[in-house]
Design a protein around this motif. Structure first.
Motif, mmCIF file in Angstrom:
data_model
loop_
_atom_site.group_PDB
_atom_site.id
_atom_site.type_symbol
_atom_site.label_atom_id
_atom_site.label_comp_id
_atom_site.label_asym_id
_atom_site.label_seq_id
_atom_site.Cartn_x
_atom_site.Cartn_y
_atom_site.Cartn_z
ATOM 1 N N ALA A 34 19.452 -17.764 1.959
ATOM 2 C CA ALA A 34 20.597 -17.567 1.480
ATOM 3 C C ALA A 34 21.253 -18.694 0.961
ATOM 4 O O ALA A 34 21.099 -19.694 1.417
ATOM 5 N N VAL A 35 21.802 -18.520 -0.265
ATOM 6 C CA VAL A 35 22.774 -19.514 -0.899
ATOM 7 C C VAL A 35 24.182 -19.295 -0.705
ATOM 8 O O VAL A 35 24.595 -18.051 -1.133
ATOM 9 N N LEU A 36 24.837 -20.240 -0.044
ATOM 10 C CA LEU A 36 26.227 -20.008 0.034
ATOM 11 C C LEU A 36 27.133 -20.971 -0.759
ATOM 12 O O LEU A 36 26.712 -22.084 -1.096
ATOM 13 N N THR A 37 27.944 -20.284 -1.594
ATOM 14 C CA THR A 37 28.283 -21.200 -2.719
ATOM 15 C C THR A 37 29.840 -20.850 -2.988
ATOM 16 O O THR A 37 30.401 -19.833 -2.661
ATOM 17 N N ARG A 38 30.466 -21.883 -3.655
ATOM 18 C CA ARG A 38 31.891 -21.628 -4.026
ATOM 19 C C ARG A 38 31.950 -20.416 -5.233
ATOM 20 O O ARG A 38 31.051 -20.329 -5.981
ATOM 21 N N LYS A 39 33.049 -19.800 -5.412
ATOM 22 C CA LYS A 39 33.301 -18.577 -6.301
ATOM 23 C C LYS A 39 33.206 -19.112 -7.728
ATOM 24 O O LYS A 39 32.677 -18.551 -8.517
ATOM 25 N N SER A 40 33.724 -20.585 -7.825
ATOM 26 C CA SER A 40 33.911 -21.136 -9.316
ATOM 27 C C SER A 40 32.412 -21.299 -9.887
ATOM 28 O O SER A 40 31.924 -21.270 -10.950
ATOM 29 N N ASP B 233 32.734 -19.047 -0.595
ATOM 30 C CA ASP B 233 32.871 -17.862 -1.096
ATOM 31 C C ASP B 233 31.979 -16.853 -1.369
ATOM 32 O O ASP B 233 32.326 -15.433 -1.167
ATOM 33 N N LYS B 234 31.054 -17.112 -1.812
ATOM 34 C CA LYS B 234 29.994 -16.242 -2.291
ATOM 35 C C LYS B 234 28.591 -16.513 -1.739
ATOM 36 O O LYS B 234 28.047 -17.593 -1.184
ATOM 37 N N VAL B 235 27.729 -15.475 -1.643
ATOM 38 C CA VAL B 235 26.334 -15.522 -1.335
ATOM 39 C C VAL B 235 25.285 -14.890 -1.965
ATOM 40 O O VAL B 235 25.463 -13.676 -2.384
#
Length: 463
Positions: free
Chosen positions: A278-284, A118-120
């Motif tokens: 870039a780090v792509l990660t979960r919103k939580s 969800d987030k970068v």
């Protein structure tokens, strides 16, 4: 007096003959010595696509691609135009007390490829992404432990170095990051034992290990993801080298249907022109780090969302899509692996060819015949892994193919070419490897004379 214009091409042309002298005096003298010893000081003048051109105009096929950053080849026109457009537009770059439009666009397009995240968070390099992942994992879980794998490579900054399983890089820099546990790659039992303490924040793993091109078993990555979920540990895929289409999928984990909690990207993301990660990660996870307004900048990097890097990332994704380079990597890689694998039965020094897409490892090993065994032993006694130099150096000198050994002390040569290589390029690679490996089976011969020279240099170095 008019202000002078700086023309980089003129500066390059004026001083290029002094490059070794300048590096010896002001930069890394040891690198200059290495290049001269193995005959790589040819003075490259130009790069275009998958090719490099030396001071005499000779053309080389680049299977190193700047450690993988030039997945689109060097000086791709779409990338160049994108960067020029940023400079010509006088954009309000790095205001800091504002948010970047281009960063929003690139984040949106990256997440389109990885829809379960969800987030970068943008950074300047792969190592910075690893550092961010360590902080995010610890901050989100409240745990300190980090698990990595043996033979891993995650970068050379302090935290990333602590996860890089190579004493050649680690030694001499004092105590590394506490709380790191190293398990064998492909060992789910060891992973579960380490996770069962419930003190581990993250398991950080390369889907295919860059140092050696070591392949996971079909069970390892899905099993690791399931174990991490069971024990409350974040599963972090270091796709810095394997991502962006390198293995024939956008992410290497797609080959095993795994959905990590974080994905780390860099290298090819900007087409090689501007440092970016870039780090792509979960919103939580993201929301536990940036959880209040007074923590809005609790982690960041000054140049991370600069407009040149963001524009280059957007252009890279466009080129990958419109030129169908991910599909090309899958096709060309399969053809090349097959061609090289067919050589294995004919050469006792050639052991295995492995990889996915255009990330290929060509492994050599001890021969059985007495004459070759004696020569092999001589090299191994002087310097473990030295044999691969008997392949890479002639490939470079005689066949104009630039390659690298896959890691210190290893017997594997790694092929990491631009995704733009052609059928003719693959034939060039096949011919070069076939002739060079054939020559390595002739004792005495020119290649083993080179081996004696390398041994003599290794002995002098140790003395």
């Amino acid at each position: 007096m008019p202000y002078p214009n700086v023309d980089a091409s003129e500066v390059f042309a004026d001083r290029q003959s002094q490059r070794s002298a300048m590096h010896t005096r002001h930069l890394n003298e040891q690198l200059v010595r290495v290049l001269k010893t193995i005959g790589y000081d040819v003075g490259f003048q130009k790069g275009s696509g998958q090719y490099l051109f030396d001071r005499d105009g000779a053309r080389y096929l680049d299977l190193l691609s700047g450690f993988g950053v030039f997945a689109l080849g060097r000086n791709h026109p779409v990338l160049r135009d994108a960067l020029k457009s940023v400079l010509d537009s006088e954009l309000p770059n790095l205001v800091q007390l504002d948010v970047s439009t281009l960063a929003g666009v690139l984040a949106e397009r990256l997440l389109d490829h990885v829809p379960y995240l969800d987030k970068v968070f943008f950074a300047n390099s792969g190592a910075e992404c690893v550092e961010a992942a360590i902080k995010f994992a610890r901050g989100a879980t409240g745990r300190d432990g980090i698990i990595n794998c043996d033979h891993s490579y995650h970068g050379l900054t302090y935290g990333a170095l602590s996860l890089t399983d190579d004493p050649n890089f680690q030694s001499g820099f004092g105590q590394l990051l506490p709380g790191v546990t190293t398990i064998p790659f492909n060992d789910l039992e060891a992973l579960e034992k380490a996770l069962s303490t419930r003190e581990v924040a993250a398991f950080i793993v390369e889907p295919i290990q860059g140092k050696g091109v070591n392949m996971p078993t079909d069970e390892f990555l899905p099993g690791a993801a399931a174990l991490c979920k069971r024990y409350g540990t974040l599963f972090v895929a270091d796709e810095i080298q394997t991502g962006m289409g390198r293995t024939g999928r956008f992410l290497a984990v797609e080959h095993w249907n795994v959905e990590p909690d974080m994905v780390l990207l860099s290298k090819a993301l900007s087409g090689g022109h501007v440092p970016v990660g870039a780090v792509l990660t979960r919103k939580s996870i993201f929301d536990k780090i940036f959880n209040r307004m007074d923590r809005a900048v609790v982690h960041g990097s000054t140049f991370a969302k600069n407009d040149l890097a963001m524009a280059a990332g957007i252009a890279t994704l466009d080129v990958l899509k419109h030129e169908k380079l991910i599909e090309a990597a899958a096709k060309r890689g399969a053809e090349l692996r097959l061609a090289l694998t067919r050589m294995v039965p004919g050469y006792e020094l050639l052991k295995e060819v492995r990889g996915k897409g255009l990330m290929i490892g060509v492994e050599f090993g001890p021969p059985k015949s007495m004459r070759l065994k004696a020569s092999w032993t001589m090299l191994e006694t002087a310097n473990k892994g030295l044999f691969c130099q008997l392949i890479t150096v002639p490939l470079f000198k005689d066949h104009k193919i630039l390659t690298q050994v896959a890691g210190h002390g290893l017997h594997t040569i790694k092929l990491l070419p631009p995704l733009t290589i052609t059928e003719d390029d693959c034939a060039w690679i096949e011919r070069g490897f076939d002739e060079t490996i054939a020559a390595s089976h002739k004792v005495p011969g020119a290649i083993w004379s080179l081996g004696k020279t390398l041994v003599d240099n290794a002995v002098r170095k140790s003395a």
